[in-house]
Enzyme design. Structure first.
Site, PDB file in Angstrom:
ATOM      1  N   LYS A 172       0.849  -1.205   0.000  1.00  0.00           N
ATOM      2  CA  LYS A 172       0.000   0.000   0.000  1.00  0.00           C
ATOM      3  C   LYS A 172       0.884   1.255   0.000  1.00  0.00           C
ATOM      4  O   LYS A 172       2.086   1.182   0.270  1.00  0.00           O
ATOM      5  CB  LYS A 172      -0.891  -0.026   1.230  1.00  0.00           C
ATOM      6  CG  LYS A 172      -0.112  -0.025   2.535  1.00  0.00           C
ATOM      7  CD  LYS A 172      -0.949  -0.472   3.706  1.00  0.00           C
ATOM      8  CE  LYS A 172      -0.118  -0.444   4.972  1.00  0.00           C
ATOM      9  NZ  LYS A 172      -0.759  -1.153   6.082  1.00  0.00           N
TER      10      LYS A 172
ATOM     11  N   TYR B  75      16.694  29.791   8.247  1.00  0.00           N
ATOM     12  CA  TYR B  75      15.490  30.523   8.641  1.00  0.00           C
ATOM     13  C   TYR B  75      15.346  30.560  10.154  1.00  0.00           C
ATOM     14  O   TYR B  75      15.618  29.571  10.835  1.00  0.00           O
ATOM     15  CB  TYR B  75      14.252  29.846   8.047  1.00  0.00           C
ATOM     16  CG  TYR B  75      14.101  30.069   6.564  1.00  0.00           C
ATOM     17  CD1 TYR B  75      13.903  31.349   6.048  1.00  0.00           C
ATOM     18  CD2 TYR B  75      14.154  28.999   5.683  1.00  0.00           C
ATOM     19  CE1 TYR B  75      13.763  31.552   4.689  1.00  0.00           C
ATOM     20  CE2 TYR B  75      14.007  29.194   4.316  1.00  0.00           C
ATOM     21  CZ  TYR B  75      13.813  30.477   3.829  1.00  0.00           C
ATOM     22  OH  TYR B  75      13.668  30.668   2.495  1.00  0.00           O
TER      23      TYR B  75
END
Ligand SMILES: *Cc1c(COP(=O)(O)O)cnc(C)c1O
Length: 359
Positions: free
Chosen positions: A36, A256
């Site tokens: 999956k 950042y």
């Protein structure tokens, strides 16, 4: 492919891991390989092709199953969520798909339709996960109804799913196993319980069919182990390149938010991968990457396209050098722990920006 992150998928390692499962469970037990979520991020079709020897393939939903059939994959396929409507149900026999039946609404549909080819079914029993499955109290009734149902193959199986088999405390899993055995002992149907953690830790969970997922990809389901501890080899080897080096002065801030400050004059590397590629933004300072065989710690925030790495233990770095983010020599389990998540999530969340290469 300059500065672009690349996932090398080692199909030989995948087959090795499947052999590990086979040796553990023996020849009389079927293997349902769980593929999956794009084979846990490794590529649905390539993985399905490489695993053509397994007894069946497991997917989460009908769309994943139809993709396999459209690409001419002939291996038996079991759909874990089954069908939600009569239209969906009719596609199952047409495409030779087996359905997990876990809800009254599905049972009602099966009793209503008359399929030309009866459906292959696994009946799911909820022994404690409390997600999908019939309550143990209702199993006898549901089994009787399925047996009477002309649209269902007579040899349907019985399954359950373990919620806590990776826990060192075995109590919850033992209770699930007891519950499952109690409600199914008088039934002659095929039985299936084990996920990877069940396969590695509970021999009594093997039964007639096991359902390995994460271990096929070389990853341990246990938080205190890595795949290699159980002879599993990492299938995904995620790399990128150094796109710049930079010499910092003591006190310079990086990235950042200016969250990291250089404690001394030092050099860092800028590596071409970020959360836009699926590298976890929550990877903490100190999360290792491998540059020319040496573990170097992440410093500063993960950006969309870049990460920054401390080179104090690895002075020998040039622009263009390969950087390993996880894979051989650096278990994805280690990175998952540093990002407060599990390897399953890291593998599944790589984005289309990554170049996949199959060997
Ligand atoms: C995903 C899944 C598995 C495999 O779990 P792993 O922990 O990856 O081995 C097994 N059974 C079911 C029903 C699943 O959904």
């Amino acid at each position: 492919m300059s500065g672009r992150a690349k996932a090398l998928i080692d199909l030989g390692a995948l087959r090795n891991n499947c052999d590990v499962v086979r040796r553990l469970v023996g020849n009389d037990c079927q293997i349902l390989a769980m593929i999956k979520a794009d084979a846990y991020g490794h590529g649905l079709l390539k993985v399905a092709d490489a695993l053509s020897e397994v007894d069946a393939l497991g997917v989460a939903n009908l769309d994943e199953a139809l993709l396999l059939r459209q690409r001419n994959i002939k291996t038996p396929v079991i759909v874990m969520s089954g069908f939600l409507s009569q239209e969906e149900l009719s596609l199952f026999p047409e495409n030779n798909l087996a359905a997990v039946v876990h809800h009254d609404a599905q049972l009602a549909l099966l009793e209503k339709v008359s399929l030309q080819t009866p459906l292959a079914v696994w009946l799911k029993i909820d022994t404690g996960m409390h997600r999908l499955g019939f309550s143990p109290d209702n199993v006898n009734t549901v089994v009787k109804r399925l047996k009477r149902c002309a649209s269902v193959q007579a040899d349907f199986g019985l399954m359950t799913h373990l919620a806590d088999a990776d826990n060192v405390d075995r109590q919850f899993t033992q209770a699930q196993l007891s519950e499952f055995f109690e409600v199914t002992q008088s039934l002659s149907q095929l039985k299936s319980i084990a996920n990877s953690a069940g396969i590695l830790a509970y021999r009594e969970s093997f039964q007639d069919m096991v359902r390995p997922g994460i271990m096929l990809y070389g990853v341990s389901p246990f938080s205190d182990r890595v795949g290699l501890d159980d002879h599993l080899q990492p299938v995904m080897h995620l790399t990128s390149q150094v796109i710049a080096t930079k010499d910092l002065k003591q006190g310079d801030k990086v990235g950042y938010g200016c969250t990291w400050e250089s404690p001394e004059d030092m050099r860092i590397a800028v590596v071409g991968i970020g959360y836009g590629d699926g590298y976890p933004r929550h990877a903490k300072n100190g999360t290792p990457v491998l540059i020319n065989g040496v573990r170097c710690p992440l410093v500063g925030r993960v950006s969309m396209d870049m990460i920054t790495v401390d080179l104090r233990h690895q002075p020998d770095v040039s622009v263009g050098d390969e950087v390993v983010l996880w894979g051989r020599g650096l278990p994805v389990e280690t990175i998952a722990a540093a990002a407060d998540t599990i390897a399953y999530e890291l593998l599944c969340q790589l984005t289309r920006r990554i170049a996949f290469v199959y060997v």
